[in-house]
Design an enzyme around this catalytic site. Structure first.
Site, PDB file in Angstrom:
ATOM      1  N   LYS A  14       0.954  -1.200   0.054  1.00  0.00           N
ATOM      2  CA  LYS A  14      -0.233  -0.160   0.061  1.00  0.00           C
ATOM      3  C   LYS A  14       0.796   1.184   0.154  1.00  0.00           C
ATOM      4  CE  LYS A  14      -0.931  -0.278   4.888  1.00  0.00           C
ATOM      5  NZ  LYS A  14      -0.320  -1.690   4.870  1.00  0.00           N
ATOM      6  N   ARG A  89      -7.153   3.312  10.977  1.00  0.00           N
ATOM      7  CA  ARG A  89      -7.167   1.669  11.313  1.00  0.00           C
ATOM      8  C   ARG A  89      -8.144   0.788  12.570  1.00  0.00           C
ATOM      9  NH1 ARG A  89      -0.464   0.491  11.091  1.00  0.00           N
ATOM     10  NH2 ARG A  89       0.256   1.815   9.838  1.00  0.00           N
ATOM     11  N   ARG A 128      11.730  -8.336   2.520  1.00  0.00           N
ATOM     12  CA  ARG A 128      12.290  -7.064   2.626  1.00  0.00           C
ATOM     13  C   ARG A 128      12.947  -7.106   4.438  1.00  0.00           C
ATOM     14  NH1 ARG A 128       7.426  -3.530   5.181  1.00  0.00           N
ATOM     15  NH2 ARG A 128       7.422  -4.292   7.202  1.00  0.00           N
ATOM     16  N   ARG A 134      15.680  -5.743   8.445  1.00  0.00           N
ATOM     17  CA  ARG A 134      14.346  -4.919   9.583  1.00  0.00           C
ATOM     18  C   ARG A 134      14.703  -6.326  10.164  1.00  0.00           C
ATOM     19  NH1 ARG A 134       9.678  -1.580   7.720  1.00  0.00           N
ATOM     20  NH2 ARG A 134       8.852  -2.828   9.413  1.00  0.00           N
ATOM     21  N   ARG A 145       0.964  -9.564  12.841  1.00  0.00           N
ATOM     22  CA  ARG A 145       0.336  -8.621  12.804  1.00  0.00           C
ATOM     23  C   ARG A 145      -0.416  -8.714  11.914  1.00  0.00           C
ATOM     24  NH1 ARG A 145       5.489  -6.464   9.898  1.00  0.00           N
ATOM     25  NH2 ARG A 145       4.470  -4.836   9.547  1.00  0.00           N
TER      26      ARG A 145
END
Length: 189
Positions: A14, A89, A128, A134, A145
């Site tokens: 997104k 959210r 990623r 990360r 998540r």
């Protein structure tokens, strides 16, 4: 003014798509995370509030997020449109966003949700993690998540479906293919 909300689980793309949509349409891209960091780094009165909340280890309240959103909308009152990336959210944030937009004589124009298979999301997030170093993108964290995303967004989906603003877009394929699907949905609106 066209106000687009772009939904999608972590790893759906997104952020990438929101930037591209904003550039193509000459709209303002709003990422609440980016705004919060910018307000803090600029030392604005709003940034000082945000910094104090974050330093105390708390989440930024819905009220403060709406205040920040309103300041962006007012600052860019001459914009052709906005792309909201990752906001709202929660159902409360959606309702407060509607109130704020109504106060400004605006409304949400369309809500597009990138639909991506969870195995694909996990693969993207793990990639990623490797590419960006990360440490928070582990299999266990990713699953958590996604569970949180679904529990928070389900009421939002129903809220925007009831307003006939919600539309799903297939979020797998090339960045360009997905972008074209999103643009087609916007064009139809």
């Amino acid at each position: 003014m066209f106000n687009l909300i772009l939904f999608g689980p972590p790893g759906a793309g997104k952020g990438t798509q929101a930037i591209r949509i904003a550039e193509k349409n000459n709209w303002i891209h709003i990422s609440t995370g980016d705004i919060l960091r910018a307000e803090v780094s600029q030392g604005t009165p709003l940034g000082l509030k945000v910094k104090a909340v974050m330093e105390a280890g708390h989440l930024v309240s819905d009220e403060l997020l709406i205040e920040i959103m309103e300041s962006v909308f007012v600052k860019h009152s001459d914009a052709k449109g906005f792309v909201l990336d990752g906001f709202p959210r929660t159902l409360n944030q959606a309702k407060e966003l509607d109130k704020m937009l109504n106060k400004l004589g605006q409304s949400v124009s369309l809500v597009l949700a990138l639909e991506v298979n969870e195995d694909e999301l996990a693969k993207r997030l793990l990639n990623r993690s490797i590419e960006q170093g990360r440490k928070d993108d582990t299999v266990e964290v990713i699953k958590n998540r996604l569970v949180q995303y679904h529990s928070y967004t389900e009421p939002l989906i129903n809220y925007y479906k009831a307003k006939k603003l919600y539309q799903e877009v297939f979020g797998e394929g090339t960045i360009e293919d997905i972008f074209n699907l999103l643009c087609e949905s916007i064009k139809q609106k």
